[in-house]
Write a protein that holds these residues in place. Structure first.
Motif, PDB file in Angstrom:
ATOM      1  N   VAL A 190     -44.804 -13.355  17.076  1.00 47.90           N
ATOM      2  CA  VAL A 190     -43.940 -12.174  16.960  1.00 47.90           C
ATOM      3  C   VAL A 190     -43.357 -12.324  15.638  1.00 47.90           C
ATOM      4  N   GLU A 191     -43.443 -11.236  14.693  1.00 50.78           N
ATOM      5  CA  GLU A 191     -43.157 -11.436  13.269  1.00 50.78           C
ATOM      6  C   GLU A 191     -41.499 -11.259  13.393  1.00 50.78           C
ATOM      7  N   HIS A 192     -41.063 -11.708  12.300  1.00 51.79           N
ATOM      8  CA  HIS A 192     -39.660 -12.234  12.205  1.00 51.79           C
ATOM      9  C   HIS A 192     -39.193 -11.082  11.251  1.00 51.79           C
ATOM     10  N   PRO A 193     -38.051 -10.576  11.505  1.00 52.11           N
ATOM     11  CA  PRO A 193     -37.387  -9.554  10.515  1.00 52.11           C
ATOM     12  C   PRO A 193     -37.551  -9.971   8.923  1.00 52.11           C
ATOM     13  N   VAL A 194     -37.561  -8.984   8.286  1.00 53.93           N
ATOM     14  CA  VAL A 194     -37.566  -9.299   6.722  1.00 53.93           C
ATOM     15  C   VAL A 194     -36.357  -9.276   6.090  1.00 53.93           C
ATOM     16  N   GLN A 195     -35.321  -8.623   6.773  1.00 57.61           N
ATOM     17  CA  GLN A 195     -33.978  -8.566   6.299  1.00 57.61           C
ATOM     18  C   GLN A 195     -33.463  -9.968   6.385  1.00 57.61           C
ATOM     19  N   LYS A 196     -32.601 -10.226   5.291  1.00 54.97           N
ATOM     20  CA  LYS A 196     -32.036 -11.582   5.204  1.00 54.97           C
ATOM     21  C   LYS A 196     -31.043 -11.829   6.359  1.00 54.97           C
ATOM     22  N   ALA A 197     -31.123 -12.754   7.134  1.00 54.35           N
ATOM     23  CA  ALA A 197     -30.287 -13.020   8.438  1.00 54.35           C
ATOM     24  C   ALA A 197     -29.027 -13.652   7.980  1.00 54.35           C
ATOM     25  N   ILE A 198     -27.995 -13.472   8.669  1.00 56.34           N
ATOM     26  CA  ILE A 198     -26.808 -14.252   8.468  1.00 56.34           C
ATOM     27  C   ILE A 198     -26.679 -15.338   9.228  1.00 56.34           C
ATOM     28  N   PRO A 199     -26.543 -16.706   8.801  1.00 57.88           N
ATOM     29  CA  PRO A 199     -26.544 -17.916   9.563  1.00 57.88           C
ATOM     30  C   PRO A 199     -25.375 -18.063  10.420  1.00 57.88           C
ATOM     31  N   ALA A 200     -25.489 -18.365  11.705  1.00 60.75           N
ATOM     32  CA  ALA A 200     -24.265 -18.445  12.726  1.00 60.75           C
ATOM     33  C   ALA A 200     -24.737 -19.562  13.484  1.00 60.75           C
ATOM     34  N   ALA A 201     -23.682 -19.911  14.407  1.00 60.14           N
ATOM     35  CA  ALA A 201     -23.829 -21.085  15.222  1.00 60.14           C
ATOM     36  C   ALA A 201     -23.160 -20.991  16.600  1.00 60.14           C
ATOM     37  N   THR A 202     -23.383 -21.165  17.611  1.00 55.09           N
ATOM     38  CA  THR A 202     -22.756 -21.175  18.932  1.00 55.09           C
ATOM     39  C   THR A 202     -22.933 -22.400  19.690  1.00 55.09           C
ATOM     40  N   LEU A 203     -21.572 -22.757  20.568  1.00 59.51           N
ATOM     41  CA  LEU A 203     -21.530 -24.076  21.207  1.00 59.51           C
ATOM     42  C   LEU A 203     -21.282 -23.651  22.605  1.00 59.51           C
ATOM     43  N   VAL A 204     -22.206 -24.315  23.458  1.00 53.53           N
ATOM     44  CA  VAL A 204     -22.175 -24.157  24.935  1.00 53.53           C
ATOM     45  C   VAL A 204     -21.546 -25.775  25.355  1.00 53.53           C
ATOM     46  N   ILE A 205     -20.104 -25.543  25.798  1.00 56.72           N
ATOM     47  CA  ILE A 205     -19.437 -26.853  26.235  1.00 56.72           C
ATOM     48  C   ILE A 205     -19.396 -26.687  27.663  1.00 56.72           C
ATOM     49  N   PHE A 206     -19.883 -28.047  27.951  1.00 57.91           N
ATOM     50  CA  PHE A 206     -19.973 -28.322  29.369  1.00 57.91           C
ATOM     51  C   PHE A 206     -18.753 -29.222  30.007  1.00 57.91           C
ATOM     52  N   ARG A 207     -18.266 -28.667  31.303  1.00 58.06           N
ATOM     53  CA  ARG A 207     -17.102 -29.521  31.687  1.00 58.06           C
ATOM     54  C   ARG A 207     -17.679 -29.966  33.275  1.00 58.06           C
ATOM     55  N   GLU A 208     -17.536 -31.037  33.839  1.00 64.28           N
ATOM     56  CA  GLU A 208     -17.899 -31.569  35.178  1.00 64.28           C
ATOM     57  C   GLU A 208     -16.746 -31.978  35.801  1.00 64.28           C
TER      58      GLU A 208
ATOM     59  N   ALA B 257     -31.205 -23.886  21.217  1.00 59.14           N
ATOM     60  CA  ALA B 257     -32.009 -22.571  20.990  1.00 59.14           C
ATOM     61  C   ALA B 257     -31.600 -21.962  19.626  1.00 59.14           C
ATOM     62  N   ARG B 258     -32.459 -21.305  19.305  1.00 58.81           N
ATOM     63  CA  ARG B 258     -32.249 -20.417  18.123  1.00 58.81           C
ATOM     64  C   ARG B 258     -32.692 -18.926  18.190  1.00 58.81           C
ATOM     65  N   TRP B 259     -31.665 -18.081  18.107  1.00 62.76           N
ATOM     66  CA  TRP B 259     -32.185 -16.496  18.430  1.00 62.76           C
ATOM     67  C   TRP B 259     -31.861 -15.913  16.936  1.00 62.76           C
ATOM     68  N   ARG B 260     -32.974 -14.845  16.741  1.00 53.43           N
ATOM     69  CA  ARG B 260     -32.902 -14.102  15.431  1.00 53.43           C
ATOM     70  C   ARG B 260     -33.376 -12.773  15.933  1.00 53.43           C
ATOM     71  N   PRO B 261     -32.475 -11.881  16.681  1.00 55.71           N
ATOM     72  CA  PRO B 261     -32.974 -10.635  16.977  1.00 55.71           C
ATOM     73  C   PRO B 261     -33.377  -9.926  15.732  1.00 55.71           C
ATOM     74  N   ALA B 262     -34.216  -8.811  16.014  1.00 52.95           N
ATOM     75  CA  ALA B 262     -34.517  -8.057  14.897  1.00 52.95           C
ATOM     76  C   ALA B 262     -34.071  -6.464  15.008  1.00 52.95           C
ATOM     77  N   HIS B 263     -32.918  -6.361  14.742  1.00 58.69           N
ATOM     78  CA  HIS B 263     -32.329  -4.944  14.783  1.00 58.69           C
ATOM     79  C   HIS B 263     -32.509  -4.190  13.695  1.00 58.69           C
TER      80      HIS B 263
END
Length: 259
Positions: A3-21, A136-142
């Protein structure tokens, strides 16, 4: 498929999935999610995991608390810790002796724009970005939207804090739910989730514990995921590459919830 990645400069971001048991292990593992405010430009009204943009101060703190990590990875982990505190009030990845009032004060300072490094120093906190596991690391191409390069991490709520309060400037409420329960809510139109969130919930629904999720994450390479369109079964699908741990890798365009 490459898959070709987008040529536009992407904004770095982070997401946290927190588990509770639960102590007995007789209930599904719970994940912390927030519902984005209806006024937000992106993913308005959608249920998402806490997170946001990486800023320069996160990069500064990463040099102090994550010198052995790749710089962008370290900065993203700091951002995930900061955003989680800001959006939910949970201090994940922070070693501290603070009471609830002090955490609330620190959170209020973040919301007012105080640099996280200033808050960390003022309270003598030690950050532990190593408690966050890359997932994971997601970088959609909008074509006509801002592009976010979002790193997903998983972590356990070791302090056992179940009470969360939402930051009402961006979110309407926060809640604990199992991955499958959230998927079921979306399928019955009782909740709204966008494409990347759904794929990650399907992946997370495979695990009965944080340990299972951690072992799974460590066994899979984290590669950039850029969804692409492809004709499958006679209709257009939005797809992701296989082999990255996701049990579902395509969905008909007609059923996708837009951000």
């Amino acid at each position: 498929m490459t898959v070709e990645h987008p040529v536009q400069k992407a904004i770095p971001a982070a997401t946290l999935v927190i588990f509770r048991e639960g102590d007995a292990g007789d209930t599904p593992v719970q994940l912390l999610m927030v519902r984005r405010a209806d006024t937000m430009v992106f993913a308005a009204g959608a249920a998402v995991f806490p997170g946001g943009r990486v800023d320069a101060d996160d990069q500064y703190l990463a040099k102090i608390f994550a010198p052995a990590l790749e710089p962008d990875d370290g900065a993203a982990r700091i951002a995930a810790i900061r955003e989680t505190l800001e959006e939910t009030g949970l201090a994940v990845g922070i070693a501290h002796q603070s009471n609830a009032a002090t955490l609330a004060e620190a959170r209020k300072a973040i919301l007012k724009g105080t640099d996280f490094s200033e808050i960390v120093q003022a309270h003598g906190w030690v950050l532990h970005p190593d408690q966050l596991i890359p997932f994971a690391r997601w970088r959609p191409a909008h074509l006509h939207e801002r592009i976010f390069d979002t790193r997903f991490y998983i972590a356990h709520d070791h302090q056992g804090t179940s009470e969360v309060t939402v930051d009402t400037s961006e979110n309407s409420h926060a809640f604990w739910t199992s991955a499958q329960a959230m998927i079921d809510r979306a399928d019955s139109d009782e909740g709204h989730i966008i494409y990347p969130t759904r794929r990650n919930l399907e992946r997370l629904a495979q695990f009965a514990s944080f340990a299972e999720a951690r072992d799974h994450a460590l066994a899979h390479d984290v590669r950039i995921i850029t969804p692409y369109f492809e004709e499958r079964y006679g209709e257009r699908h939005l797809c992701i590459e296989s082999g990255l741990g996701y049990p579902v890798t395509s969905e008909p365009v007609r059923s996708i919830k837009r951000g």
